[in-house]
Design a protein around this motif. Structure first.
Motif, PDB file in Angstrom:
ATOM      1  N   GLU A  99       8.346   3.230   3.899  1.00  0.00           N
ATOM      2  CA  GLU A  99       9.399   3.749   3.473  1.00  0.00           C
ATOM      3  C   GLU A  99       9.492   3.912   1.828  1.00  0.00           C
ATOM      4  N   ALA A 100       9.070   3.129   1.307  1.00  0.00           N
ATOM      5  CA  ALA A 100       8.948   3.171  -0.038  1.00  0.00           C
ATOM      6  C   ALA A 100       8.207   3.979  -0.770  1.00  0.00           C
ATOM      7  N   ILE A 101       6.771   4.139  -0.066  1.00  0.00           N
ATOM      8  CA  ILE A 101       5.859   5.456  -0.588  1.00  0.00           C
ATOM      9  C   ILE A 101       6.594   6.826  -0.335  1.00  0.00           C
ATOM     10  N   ALA A 106       8.996  11.801  -2.427  1.00  0.00           N
ATOM     11  CA  ALA A 106      10.280  12.406  -2.424  1.00  0.00           C
ATOM     12  C   ALA A 106      10.673  12.617  -3.820  1.00  0.00           C
ATOM     13  N   LEU A 107      10.843  11.543  -4.469  1.00  0.00           N
ATOM     14  CA  LEU A 107      11.453  11.487  -5.944  1.00  0.00           C
ATOM     15  C   LEU A 107      10.726  12.201  -6.715  1.00  0.00           C
ATOM     16  N   LEU A 108       9.086  12.059  -6.863  1.00  0.00           N
ATOM     17  CA  LEU A 108       8.247  12.850  -7.668  1.00  0.00           C
ATOM     18  C   LEU A 108       8.450  14.344  -7.428  1.00  0.00           C
ATOM     19  N   TRP A 126       6.384   6.070 -18.014  1.00  0.00           N
ATOM     20  CA  TRP A 126       5.708   5.511 -19.182  1.00  0.00           C
ATOM     21  C   TRP A 126       4.273   5.038 -19.032  1.00  0.00           C
ATOM     22  N   HIS A 127       3.872   4.921 -17.593  1.00  0.00           N
ATOM     23  CA  HIS A 127       2.494   4.281 -17.477  1.00  0.00           C
ATOM     24  C   HIS A 127       1.831   5.509 -16.238  1.00  0.00           C
ATOM     25  N   PRO A 128       1.639   6.547 -16.726  1.00  0.00           N
ATOM     26  CA  PRO A 128       1.222   7.708 -15.684  1.00  0.00           C
ATOM     27  C   PRO A 128      -0.254   7.541 -15.309  1.00  0.00           C
ATOM     28  N   THR A 129      -0.975   6.757 -15.545  1.00  0.00           N
ATOM     29  CA  THR A 129      -2.318   6.652 -15.321  1.00  0.00           C
ATOM     30  C   THR A 129      -2.515   5.070 -14.768  1.00  0.00           C
ATOM     31  N   ALA A 130      -1.534   4.347 -14.414  1.00  0.00           N
ATOM     32  CA  ALA A 130      -1.593   3.134 -13.936  1.00  0.00           C
ATOM     33  C   ALA A 130      -2.028   3.251 -12.633  1.00  0.00           C
ATOM     34  N   PHE A 131      -1.848   4.050 -11.906  1.00  0.00           N
ATOM     35  CA  PHE A 131      -2.122   4.001 -10.447  1.00  0.00           C
ATOM     36  C   PHE A 131      -2.535   5.488  -9.859  1.00  0.00           C
ATOM     37  N   PRO A 132      -3.628   5.363  -9.092  1.00  0.00           N
ATOM     38  CA  PRO A 132      -3.716   6.794  -8.558  1.00  0.00           C
ATOM     39  C   PRO A 132      -2.634   7.484  -7.678  1.00  0.00           C
ATOM     40  N   ASP A 133      -1.974   6.737  -6.914  1.00  0.00           N
ATOM     41  CA  ASP A 133      -0.720   7.208  -5.958  1.00  0.00           C
ATOM     42  C   ASP A 133       0.092   6.140  -5.939  1.00  0.00           C
ATOM     43  N   ALA A 134       1.180   6.890  -4.979  1.00  0.00           N
ATOM     44  CA  ALA A 134       2.093   5.999  -4.749  1.00  0.00           C
ATOM     45  C   ALA A 134       1.772   4.522  -3.904  1.00  0.00           C
TER      46      ALA A 134
END
Length: 182
Positions: A99-101, A106-108, A126-134
């Motif tokens: 649900e969170a993903i 959806a928000l993005l 502010w941390h766009p490269t922190a993670f590859p995906d939700a």
């Protein structure tokens, strides 16, 4: 020494606690018997990251409780929740990671830029490269690992855990004051 709102609650409810399947008698951490999400999910992830990065014990658990905490009526305590999202100031706790993903995606897709995710509420703008995906951003271990690395870099920059925590919340001084008290 640092001080953080919620620290006293953390110290009284978690310090020295041994969550079922969490911290073993040997001091080693095990996620093998941890549930998909429960009251100890973020605590296990944050404690693992604290040990890995050599951070003060309880620091990340205290931050995560402030950042993503929700009241657990069974334990009668405010505890960090891994499926927490805050989009442009509106926070929500989801029952499942799926649900969170879906909400983050959806928000993005709708153009929302400021989205905080997970146990440690990492901001995706502010941390766009922190993670590859939700999905990775909402993984408690990945979320806590990134946050620990970020906190350590802030400590290296400031030389103070109090200042590192303040900067963790925001680089804008006006938002730092309510987050920590010296």
């Amino acid at each position: 020494m640092f001080s953080l709102r919620g620290w006293a609650l953390f110290a009284s409810t978690v310090s020295g606690a041994r969550p079922s399947g969490g911290i073993g008698g040997s001091g080693a951490l095990s996620l093998a018997s941890a549930p998909a999400a429960g009251p100890e999910t973020c605590a296990i992830a944050t404690r693992t990251a604290e040990i890995t990065y050599g951070l003060p014990p309880g620091l990340m658990t205290a931050i995560s409780t402030v950042e993503s905490g929700r009241y657990d009526p069974v334990l009668q305590a405010n505890l960090a929740w891994p499926w927490t999202i805050n989009a442009e100031g509106a926070g929500a706790h989801f029952e499942t990671k799926a649900e969170a993903i879906a909400e983050v995606e959806a928000l993005l897709a709708s153009g929302v830029e400021s989205i905080d995710v997970g146990c440690m509420q990492i901001n995706l703008r502010w941390h766009p490269t922190a993670f590859p995906d939700a999905a990775t951003a909402l993984d408690p271990m990945a979320n806590a690992d990134y946050a620990a690395s970020f906190l350590l870099s802030l400590f290296a920059m400031t030389g103070s855990w109090t200042d590192a925590v303040a900067y963790y919340h925001s680089s804008a001084q006006r938002y730092q004051r309510p987050y920590v008290c010296a």
